[in-house]
Design a protein around this motif. Sequence first.
Motif, PDB file in Angstrom:
ATOM      1  N   SER A 150       0.842  -1.191   0.000  1.00  0.00           N
ATOM      2  CA  SER A 150       0.000   0.000   0.000  1.00  0.00           C
ATOM      3  C   SER A 150       0.877   1.241   0.000  1.00  0.00           C
ATOM      4  O   SER A 150       2.062   1.183   0.326  1.00  0.00           O
ATOM      5  CB  SER A 150      -0.911   0.016   1.225  1.00  0.00           C
ATOM      6  OG  SER A 150      -0.160   0.233   2.393  1.00  0.00           O
ATOM      7  N   TYR A 153      -1.306   3.899   3.506  1.00  0.00           N
ATOM      8  CA  TYR A 153      -2.182   3.223   4.463  1.00  0.00           C
ATOM      9  C   TYR A 153      -1.372   2.794   5.687  1.00  0.00           C
ATOM     10  O   TYR A 153      -0.199   2.464   5.587  1.00  0.00           O
ATOM     11  CB  TYR A 153      -2.838   1.991   3.837  1.00  0.00           C
ATOM     12  CG  TYR A 153      -3.940   2.309   2.856  1.00  0.00           C
ATOM     13  CD1 TYR A 153      -5.269   2.326   3.265  1.00  0.00           C
ATOM     14  CD2 TYR A 153      -3.649   2.603   1.531  1.00  0.00           C
ATOM     15  CE1 TYR A 153      -6.290   2.611   2.365  1.00  0.00           C
ATOM     16  CE2 TYR A 153      -4.652   2.898   0.625  1.00  0.00           C
ATOM     17  CZ  TYR A 153      -5.969   2.903   1.042  1.00  0.00           C
ATOM     18  OH  TYR A 153      -6.964   3.186   0.148  1.00  0.00           O
ATOM     19  N   MET A 158      -4.256  -1.740   6.452  1.00  0.00           N
ATOM     20  CA  MET A 158      -3.874  -2.859   5.594  1.00  0.00           C
ATOM     21  C   MET A 158      -4.409  -4.180   6.133  1.00  0.00           C
ATOM     22  O   MET A 158      -4.851  -5.045   5.378  1.00  0.00           O
ATOM     23  CB  MET A 158      -2.343  -2.923   5.463  1.00  0.00           C
ATOM     24  CG  MET A 158      -1.744  -1.795   4.661  1.00  0.00           C
ATOM     25  SD  MET A 158       0.065  -1.917   4.582  1.00  0.00           S
ATOM     26  CE  MET A 158       0.276  -3.484   3.759  1.00  0.00           C
ATOM     27  N   LYS A 161      -8.091  -4.555   5.235  1.00  0.00           N
ATOM     28  CA  LYS A 161      -8.252  -4.946   3.834  1.00  0.00           C
ATOM     29  C   LYS A 161      -7.858  -6.406   3.626  1.00  0.00           C
ATOM     30  O   LYS A 161      -8.523  -7.154   2.890  1.00  0.00           O
ATOM     31  CB  LYS A 161      -7.403  -4.034   2.935  1.00  0.00           C
ATOM     32  CG  LYS A 161      -7.785  -2.564   2.977  1.00  0.00           C
ATOM     33  CD  LYS A 161      -9.169  -2.328   2.419  1.00  0.00           C
ATOM     34  CE  LYS A 161      -9.505  -0.833   2.403  1.00  0.00           C
ATOM     35  NZ  LYS A 161     -10.877  -0.583   1.894  1.00  0.00           N
TER      36      LYS A 161
END
Length: 278
Positions: A150, A153, A158, A161
Amino acid sequence: MKGFNLTEWCLNRKQLVYFLAITIIVSGIFVYPKLGRNEDPEFTIREMYITVVWPGSTASQVEEQVTDKIERRLQDIPNKDYIKSYSFPGRSVIFIDLKDDVASDKIRDTWVEVRNDINDMKGNLPSNIVGPNFNDRYDDVYGCVYALTSDGYTYEEMREKAENIRRTLLNVKDVKKVDLIGVQTEKISIQIENTKMAQLGISPNTISSALQTQNSVIPSGMIQTSTDNVYLRVSGMFDNVDNISNLPIKAGNQTFRLGDIASITRGYSDPPDPKMFF
């Protein structure tokens, strides 16, 4: 007496030889798509190891008070092949192997029985041990490893996600297990100078006790009505850093906000947890 000649026999029976050859070829064509093949084939390891940590003990103490007791309990496990153990200062490791003729679908049930037996006799072990910890899953293999990167982020964003991706992958056919590697643990850091604590006459234990008392969950009673039972719960658990900053700390005859005498920050474990590099 003339010996048997395979070549002559085949030449004299060409039709039969052609029939057998065609039959074998056709059978191979139909069987080939059904042949077992797997890039990462499953295999069964009939072994579990148990670890127990006993801080401050010698190897002899570990063997007498932990290892020997667990080994004697494991002797009653059915289908066991052999047991081996290692006793170190402050730590015990016991391996138990099952016989090769134990069916693969029966192994997990045996490991459940091992866990139950050892947990039942935990009261006979020293009170300050850590464990026992069981590991019977180290035969897991991973077919694919994906790196999630990322830009901008945080680790926690992270992780959220990655959790969504993990749940999606678990719904894919033939996917058995998905693990996240490199997840960093979030922590709240409270820093206060020693000189300031000395001036105020407070200690780290005072702050720690206040935090634990405020953030604890305890039963507060129940009101029984004619239609329902209403449970009472005391609010006050920490939801964010600001709530921790507003925690009152009593020092002598004075009361301070924790945020007035300490620096409170939200971050990650230091040193960091194992990270993932690609």
